[in-house]
Design an enzyme around this catalytic site. Sequence first.
Site, PDB file in Angstrom:
ATOM      1  N   GLY A 297       0.732  -1.182  -0.045  1.00  0.00           N
ATOM      2  CA  GLY A 297      -0.103   0.017   0.053  1.00  0.00           C
ATOM      3  C   GLY A 297       0.939   1.143   0.053  1.00  0.00           C
ATOM      4  O   GLY A 297       2.205   1.266   0.058  1.00  0.00           O
TER       5      GLY A 297
ATOM      6  N   ARG B 201       1.716   5.225   4.992  1.00  0.00           N
ATOM      7  CA  ARG B 201       0.757   5.735   5.975  1.00  0.00           C
ATOM      8  C   ARG B 201      -0.642   5.275   5.536  1.00  0.00           C
ATOM      9  O   ARG B 201      -1.630   5.851   5.874  1.00  0.00           O
ATOM     10  CB  ARG B 201       0.626   7.238   6.350  1.00  0.00           C
ATOM     11  N   SER B 202      -0.654   4.220   4.833  1.00  0.00           N
ATOM     12  CA  SER B 202      -1.783   3.388   4.448  1.00  0.00           C
ATOM     13  C   SER B 202      -2.492   2.684   5.430  1.00  0.00           C
ATOM     14  O   SER B 202      -3.398   2.237   5.339  1.00  0.00           O
ATOM     15  CB  SER B 202      -1.785   2.715   3.061  1.00  0.00           C
TER      16      SER B 202
ATOM     17  N   LYS C  52      -0.669  -0.234   6.600  1.00  0.00           N
ATOM     18  CA  LYS C  52       0.278  -1.613   6.262  1.00  0.00           C
ATOM     19  C   LYS C  52       0.794  -2.133   7.716  1.00  0.00           C
ATOM     20  O   LYS C  52       0.651  -3.231   7.710  1.00  0.00           O
ATOM     21  CB  LYS C  52       1.276  -1.144   5.309  1.00  0.00           C
ATOM     22  N   SER C  53       1.502  -1.234   8.237  1.00  0.00           N
ATOM     23  CA  SER C  53       2.201  -2.112   9.533  1.00  0.00           C
ATOM     24  C   SER C  53       1.262  -2.325  10.517  1.00  0.00           C
ATOM     25  O   SER C  53       1.380  -3.556  11.026  1.00  0.00           O
ATOM     26  CB  SER C  53       3.312  -0.989  10.065  1.00  0.00           C
TER      27      SER C  53
ATOM     28  N   ALA D  49      13.436  -6.222  11.169  1.00  0.00           N
ATOM     29  CA  ALA D  49      13.464  -4.594  10.721  1.00  0.00           C
ATOM     30  C   ALA D  49      14.811  -4.540   9.625  1.00  0.00           C
ATOM     31  O   ALA D  49      15.796  -4.857   9.862  1.00  0.00           O
ATOM     32  CB  ALA D  49      13.739  -3.658  11.833  1.00  0.00           C
TER      33      ALA D  49
ATOM     34  N   HIS E 128       7.036   2.676  17.016  1.00  0.00           N
ATOM     35  CA  HIS E 128       6.830   1.248  16.484  1.00  0.00           C
ATOM     36  C   HIS E 128       6.953   0.259  17.432  1.00  0.00           C
ATOM     37  O   HIS E 128       6.058  -0.691  17.613  1.00  0.00           O
ATOM     38  CB  HIS E 128       7.470   1.097  15.054  1.00  0.00           C
TER      39      HIS E 128
END
Length: 172
Positions: free
Chosen positions: A11, A14-15, A17-18, A36, A52
Site C-alpha cells: 500500500g 501511511r496506508s 500496512k504496518s 527490521a 513502532h
Amino acid sequence: MRQKKIILVTGGQRSGKSEFSEKLALEHSDTPVYLATARVADDEFRERVRKHKARRGPNWSTIEEEIFLSRHDLSQKTVLIDCVTMWVTNVFFASGEDVTASLEKLKSEFDRFTDHHDAVYIFVSNEIGSGGVSPNAMTRRFTDLQGWFNQYIAAHADEVYLTVSGIPLKIK
C-alpha cells in the site's frame, strides 16, 4: 509442525500496512518476530522506530537486518519483515544502483530466506509506482526495481493484501 506461508501486505505511505501486518502476525503467534530492514539515519527516524516498538509491545522480538535476511533461522516462527522497500533500498545502493544486479540479489535472498524454513512470513512493502513518473532517472530505476520485486513476492505469496486509508483489501 507449522507449514510455510507467505503473505504480502502492500500500500501507500501511511496506508495502515504496518498496523494491519502486526495484527496478522498476532493472529498466527503470541510471540512474533519483527525483522527490521531499515537503517536508522537520523533522530526523526529513530523516534519513529521507538514509537513502532512501543506500539508492538514486549511480546515481540526484534531482529535488525539490512540485507541478508537468510542469516537468521526463523523456523516455526511468525516473522514480520518491515519493510521490503527499505530492504530494496539497501540492496540497490550496495549494488551501485544496478537494477538488474539488485533484482537478482533480492530474488536469490528472498528464495534462500523463505525456502529453507517452515514459518509464516509477512512482508510489508510500499506501492511507490502508484504515483506519477519521476523526472529523476535514479528514482525511475528504483521504482521499477521495487515494482518488479513486489511482483516477485506476490507471485510466491499465499495471500496478498492492499491497504488503502487503513482498510485492508485481500487481493489474493
